[in-house]
Scaffold this active site. Structure first.
Site, PDB file in Angstrom:
ATOM      1  CB  SER A   1      -0.859   0.053   1.268  1.00 57.59           C
ATOM      2  OG  SER A   1      -1.677  -1.068   1.378  1.00 57.59           O
TER       3      SER A   1
ATOM      4  CG  HIS B   1      -1.999  -0.685  -4.455  1.00 58.09           C
ATOM      5  ND1 HIS B   1      -2.439   0.591  -4.199  1.00 58.09           N
ATOM      6  CD2 HIS B   1      -2.265  -1.392  -3.321  1.00 58.09           C
ATOM      7  CE1 HIS B   1      -2.937   0.647  -2.969  1.00 58.09           C
ATOM      8  NE2 HIS B   1      -2.827  -0.538  -2.423  1.00 58.09           N
TER       9      HIS B   1
ATOM     10  CD  GLU C   1      -2.781   3.319  -6.966  1.00 51.36           C
ATOM     11  OE1 GLU C   1      -2.905   4.554  -6.997  1.00 51.36           O
ATOM     12  OE2 GLU C   1      -2.398   2.705  -5.950  1.00 51.36           O
TER      13      GLU C   1
ATOM     14  CG  ASN D   1      -3.417   3.727  -0.304  1.00 47.93           C
ATOM     15  OD1 ASN D   1      -4.646   3.738  -0.278  1.00 47.93           O
ATOM     16  ND2 ASN D   1      -2.720   2.611  -0.208  1.00 47.93           N
TER      17      ASN D   1
HETATM   18  N1  CAA Z   1     -16.098 -10.165  -1.717  1.00 50.78           N
HETATM   19  C1  CAA Z   1     -16.840 -10.309  -2.808  1.00 50.78           C
HETATM   20  N2  CAA Z   1     -17.915  -9.551  -3.095  1.00 50.78           N
HETATM   21  C2  CAA Z   1     -18.272  -8.644  -2.177  1.00 50.78           C
HETATM   22  C3  CAA Z   1     -17.543  -8.435  -0.988  1.00 50.78           C
HETATM   23  C4  CAA Z   1     -16.414  -9.253  -0.770  1.00 50.78           C
HETATM   24  N3  CAA Z   1     -15.630  -9.131   0.318  1.00 50.78           N
HETATM   25  N4  CAA Z   1     -18.132  -7.435  -0.286  1.00 50.78           N
HETATM   26  C5  CAA Z   1     -19.191  -7.032  -1.021  1.00 50.78           C
HETATM   27  N5  CAA Z   1     -19.259  -7.747  -2.167  1.00 50.78           N
HETATM   28  C6  CAA Z   1     -20.220  -7.568  -3.261  1.00 50.78           C
HETATM   29  C7  CAA Z   1     -21.609  -8.058  -2.881  1.00 50.78           C
HETATM   30  O1  CAA Z   1     -21.753  -9.413  -3.245  1.00 50.78           O
HETATM   31  C8  CAA Z   1     -22.519  -7.153  -3.669  1.00 50.78           C
HETATM   32  O2  CAA Z   1     -22.684  -7.602  -4.979  1.00 50.78           O
HETATM   33  P1  CAA Z   1     -24.151  -7.535  -5.678  1.00 50.78           P
HETATM   34  O3  CAA Z   1     -24.656  -6.138  -5.461  1.00 50.78           O
HETATM   35  O4  CAA Z   1     -23.864  -7.838  -7.118  1.00 50.78           O
HETATM   36  O5  CAA Z   1     -24.946  -8.577  -4.981  1.00 50.78           O
HETATM   37  C9  CAA Z   1     -21.740  -5.836  -3.779  1.00 50.78           C
HETATM   38  O6  CAA Z   1     -20.355  -6.159  -3.512  1.00 50.78           O
HETATM   39  C10 CAA Z   1     -22.253  -4.832  -2.784  1.00 50.78           C
HETATM   40  O7  CAA Z   1     -22.145  -5.430  -1.498  1.00 50.78           O
HETATM   41  P2  CAA Z   1     -23.200  -5.205  -0.328  1.00 50.78           P
HETATM   42  O8  CAA Z   1     -24.557  -4.948  -0.894  1.00 50.78           O
HETATM   43  O9  CAA Z   1     -23.053  -6.327   0.662  1.00 50.78           O
HETATM   44  O10 CAA Z   1     -22.662  -3.952   0.473  1.00 50.78           O
HETATM   45  P3  CAA Z   1     -22.306  -2.513  -0.041  1.00 50.78           P
HETATM   46  O11 CAA Z   1     -23.234  -2.030  -1.084  1.00 50.78           O
HETATM   47  O12 CAA Z   1     -22.120  -1.733   1.206  1.00 50.78           O
HETATM   48  O13 CAA Z   1     -20.873  -2.696  -0.733  1.00 50.78           O
HETATM   49  C11 CAA Z   1     -18.534  -2.612  -0.666  1.00 50.78           C
HETATM   50  C12 CAA Z   1     -19.794  -3.213  -0.054  1.00 50.78           C
HETATM   51  C13 CAA Z   1     -18.353  -3.127  -2.088  1.00 50.78           C
HETATM   52  C14 CAA Z   1     -17.380  -3.080   0.200  1.00 50.78           C
HETATM   53  C15 CAA Z   1     -18.672  -1.047  -0.702  1.00 50.78           C
HETATM   54  O14 CAA Z   1     -19.096  -0.600   0.548  1.00 50.78           O
HETATM   55  C16 CAA Z   1     -17.412  -0.332  -1.116  1.00 50.78           C
HETATM   56  O15 CAA Z   1     -17.058  -0.263  -2.276  1.00 50.78           O
HETATM   57  N6  CAA Z   1     -16.716   0.258  -0.109  1.00 50.78           N
HETATM   58  C17 CAA Z   1     -15.510   1.048  -0.320  1.00 50.78           C
HETATM   59  C18 CAA Z   1     -14.356   0.127  -0.575  1.00 50.78           C
HETATM   60  C19 CAA Z   1     -13.080   0.901  -0.692  1.00 50.78           C
HETATM   61  O16 CAA Z   1     -12.993   2.104  -0.495  1.00 50.78           O
HETATM   62  N7  CAA Z   1     -11.998   0.155  -1.014  1.00 50.78           N
HETATM   63  C20 CAA Z   1     -10.684   0.711  -1.076  1.00 50.78           C
HETATM   64  C21 CAA Z   1     -10.008   0.483   0.255  1.00 50.78           C
HETATM   65  S1  CAA Z   1      -8.382   1.169   0.304  1.00 50.78           S
HETATM   66  C22 CAA Z   1      -7.419  -0.029  -0.347  1.00 50.78           C
HETATM   67  O17 CAA Z   1      -7.851  -1.105  -0.648  1.00 50.78           O
HETATM   68  C23 CAA Z   1      -6.003   0.313  -0.600  1.00 50.78           C
HETATM   69  C24 CAA Z   1      -5.021   0.132   0.466  1.00 50.78           C
HETATM   70  O18 CAA Z   1      -3.843  -0.001   0.108  1.00 50.78           O
HETATM   71  C25 CAA Z   1      -5.361   0.153   1.901  1.00 50.78           C
HETATM   72  P1  NAD Z   2      -3.368  -9.495   6.209  1.00 49.02           P
HETATM   73  O1  NAD Z   2      -2.805  -9.273   7.562  1.00 49.02           O
HETATM   74  O2  NAD Z   2      -4.815  -9.768   6.061  1.00 49.02           O
HETATM   75  O3  NAD Z   2      -2.589 -10.691   5.496  1.00 49.02           O
HETATM   76  C1  NAD Z   2      -1.203 -10.808   5.427  1.00 49.02           C
HETATM   77  C2  NAD Z   2      -0.906 -12.290   5.266  1.00 49.02           C
HETATM   78  O4  NAD Z   2       0.474 -12.448   4.962  1.00 49.02           O
HETATM   79  C3  NAD Z   2      -1.181 -13.094   6.548  1.00 49.02           C
HETATM   80  O5  NAD Z   2      -2.075 -14.148   6.232  1.00 49.02           O
HETATM   81  C4  NAD Z   2       0.201 -13.612   6.954  1.00 49.02           C
HETATM   82  O6  NAD Z   2       0.176 -14.916   7.499  1.00 49.02           O
HETATM   83  C5  NAD Z   2       0.921 -13.615   5.621  1.00 49.02           C
HETATM   84  N1  NAD Z   2       2.372 -13.555   5.738  1.00 49.02           N
HETATM   85  C6  NAD Z   2       3.114 -12.819   6.565  1.00 49.02           C
HETATM   86  N2  NAD Z   2       4.429 -13.043   6.342  1.00 49.02           N
HETATM   87  C7  NAD Z   2       4.492 -13.941   5.336  1.00 49.02           C
HETATM   88  C8  NAD Z   2       5.550 -14.552   4.628  1.00 49.02           C
HETATM   89  N3  NAD Z   2       6.829 -14.297   4.916  1.00 49.02           N
HETATM   90  N4  NAD Z   2       5.234 -15.396   3.625  1.00 49.02           N
HETATM   91  C9  NAD Z   2       3.947 -15.640   3.313  1.00 49.02           C
HETATM   92  N5  NAD Z   2       2.902 -15.099   3.962  1.00 49.02           N
HETATM   93  C10 NAD Z   2       3.179 -14.253   4.952  1.00 49.02           C
HETATM   94  O7  NAD Z   2      -2.937  -8.218   5.355  1.00 49.02           O
HETATM   95  P2  NAD Z   2      -3.586  -7.655   4.006  1.00 49.02           P
HETATM   96  O8  NAD Z   2      -4.597  -6.652   4.350  1.00 49.02           O
HETATM   97  O9  NAD Z   2      -3.925  -8.805   3.123  1.00 49.02           O
HETATM   98  O10 NAD Z   2      -2.336  -6.875   3.406  1.00 49.02           O
HETATM   99  C11 NAD Z   2      -1.334  -7.518   2.668  1.00 49.02           C
HETATM  100  C12 NAD Z   2      -0.590  -6.488   1.828  1.00 49.02           C
HETATM  101  O11 NAD Z   2      -1.525  -5.850   0.930  1.00 49.02           O
HETATM  102  C13 NAD Z   2       0.070  -5.384   2.626  1.00 49.02           C
HETATM  103  O12 NAD Z   2       1.250  -4.997   1.976  1.00 49.02           O
HETATM  104  C14 NAD Z   2      -0.985  -4.268   2.557  1.00 49.02           C
HETATM  105  O13 NAD Z   2      -0.430  -2.980   2.761  1.00 49.02           O
HETATM  106  C15 NAD Z   2      -1.496  -4.443   1.147  1.00 49.02           C
HETATM  107  N6  NAD Z   2      -2.845  -3.923   0.887  1.00 49.02           N
HETATM  108  C16 NAD Z   2      -3.801  -4.002   1.851  1.00 49.02           C
HETATM  109  C17 NAD Z   2      -5.084  -3.509   1.575  1.00 49.02           C
HETATM  110  C18 NAD Z   2      -6.182  -3.573   2.599  1.00 49.02           C
HETATM  111  O14 NAD Z   2      -7.204  -2.904   2.433  1.00 49.02           O
HETATM  112  N7  NAD Z   2      -6.046  -4.340   3.652  1.00 49.02           N
HETATM  113  C19 NAD Z   2      -5.374  -2.968   0.322  1.00 49.02           C
HETATM  114  C20 NAD Z   2      -4.365  -2.930  -0.660  1.00 49.02           C
HETATM  115  C21 NAD Z   2      -3.100  -3.394  -0.358  1.00 49.02           C
END
Ligand code: CAA
Ligand code: NAD
Length: 302
Positions: free
Chosen positions: A129, A150, A162, A200
């Site tokens: 991330s 990503h 990405e 991000n």
């Molecule tokens: N796996 C598979 N499908 C899923 C799911 C999951 N974990 N969660 C939800 N869905 C599907 C559902 O099946 C549903 O599909 P249908 O409408 O076709 O039946 C659809 O997504 C909508 O789900 P829900 O009706 O249960 O709930 P919702 O409308 O609240 O949607 C959500 C859930 C898709 C998660 C929505 O809330 C959403 O898009 N949230 C924002 C997600 C977001 O911002 N993601 C980026 C996070 S940051 C990141 O990832 C980067 C990082 O590095 C940290």
């Molecule tokens: P998570 O904690 O759910 O999963 C990480 C997994 O990696 C665990 O199951 C752990 O057992 C495994 N692990 C740790 N060390 C390991 C190794 N040496 N070999 C193999 N497996 C190992 O974390 P996550 O949310 O899946 O995040 C994983 C990566 O994806 C991170 O770099 C995170 O920043 C990135 N990411 C996370 C998100 C998010 O929304 N959580 C979104 C995009 C990217």
């Protein structure tokens, strides 16, 4: 179709490796198997592997229940997935995506080991991330075949990826990565190799600001979230999203971005650290800002 066009070379990646089967790795492996790729997934122990396997099984069961795929398609995808604990079993992969814990040293160590295991043609990708890709590529002998890829959570639903371009990556690796993204049904954008890439860089300060609002007593958990869902049309509020991402992951991401830029907006709010200390890691641990074990998610006291 990716934003950069890549038809014609998709066939070059058939055997995918996914290292880490947590929240993200399980989603990536599922989507890849459903797209027809042969997928090997690695976790370091059989207990962790079993938890990852159960995650994919549950997600596919839900997809069948919601008629997103048939039982026969699920069985086909399941047959293309193999679960392993030994890194050596990734030796024949065309492309390996790393999705392990957000820790620079742990990731570098993994890539250095993988470099000795995989063939010269294998492309490595990190799903990090916030860590710059170049720092991980430098731990291998294949910086030209090393890219950022990503994905976003939940992987089966969010269509963006990405693709992170480093100074060392080859044009061929970029083309093959775009072809893979397209094969997985994703829309790819190109990002520069900077901590936080594109999304991000904007999203993380917003999430951290919501935590700071809560710390300052501006409003409660539910009201902060309702503010952003109802006023701005976001699909979920920022504190729910923190719980979805994982409080531990967000905390690490914040530390990394703050270390990189030294700007206060990336600094981890102390409350995140307290939640991690209490094991309240969000939805994946059952509790974070909300109690996810209750019949309806319920804001918890802080
Ligand atoms: N796996 C598979 N499908 C899923 C799911 C999951 N974990 N969660 C939800 N869905 C599907 C559902 O099946 C549903 O599909 P249908 O409408 O076709 O039946 C659809 O997504 C909508 O789900 P829900 O009706 O249960 O709930 P919702 O409308 O609240 O949607 C959500 C859930 C898709 C998660 C929505 O809330 C959403 O898009 N949230 C924002 C997600 C977001 O911002 N993601 C980026 C996070 S940051 C990141 O990832 C980067 C990082 O590095 C940290
Ligand atoms: P998570 O904690 O759910 O999963 C990480 C997994 O990696 C665990 O199951 C752990 O057992 C495994 N692990 C740790 N060390 C390991 C190794 N040496 N070999 C193999 N497996 C190992 O974390 P996550 O949310 O899946 O995040 C994983 C990566 O994806 C991170 O770099 C995170 O920043 C990135 N990411 C996370 C998100 C998010 O929304 N959580 C979104 C995009 C990217």
């Amino acid at each position: 179709m990716s934003a950069h066009g890549s038809a014609g070379v998709a066939g070059s990646i058939e055997r995918l490796g996914v290292v880490g089967c947590g929240l993200m790795g399980s989603g990536i492996a599922e989507v890849a198997a459903r797209s027809g790729l042969d997928v090997v997934v690695r976790e370091p122990t059989s207990e962790l592997l079993e938890a990852g396997r159960a995650r994919i099984e549950g997600s596919m069961a839900r997809a069948v229940e919601r008629e997103k795929m048939t039982a026969a398609e699920r069985d086909g995808a399941w047959g293309r997935l193999r679960f392993v604990t030994e890194l050596g079993q990734l030796a024949d992969r065309d492309f390996v995506i790393e999705a392990i814990v957000e820790d620079a040293d742990v990731k570098r160590k993994l890539f250095s080991a993988l470099d000795g295991v995989c063939g010269a043609a294998t492309v490595f990708a990190s799903n990090t991330s916030s860590l710059p890709i170049t720092d991980m590529a430098a731990a291998t002998s294949r910086a030209d075949r090393f890219v950022g890829l990503h994905f976003f959570n939940p992987v089966p639903v969010v269509t963006l990826v990405e693709v992170v371009r480093t100074v060392a990556v080859s044009a061929d690796t970029m083309t093959r990565t775009f072809a893979l993204a397209e094969r997985l049904g994703k829309v790819a954008i190109v990002a520069k190799d900077q901590s936080g890439f594109v999304v991000n860089l904007l999203l993380v300060p917003y999430l951290l600001d919501a935590v700071r609002q809560l710390e300052r007593g501006a409003a409660g958990v539910r009201d902060i979230d309702l503010g952003m869902t109802l006023a701005c049309g976001h699909p979920m509020g920022p504190l729910t999203l923190c719980d979805f991402v994982g409080i531990d992951t967000l905390y690490r991401v914040s530390e990394i971005m703050y270390g990189e830029y030294r700007e206060e907006r990336y600094a981890p709010p102390p409350l995140l650290k307290r939640l991690v200390a209490m094991g309240r890691l969000g939805k994946k641990s059952g509790q974070g800002f909300y109690d996810w074990q209750a019949p309806e998610p319920r804001p918890l006291g802080l």
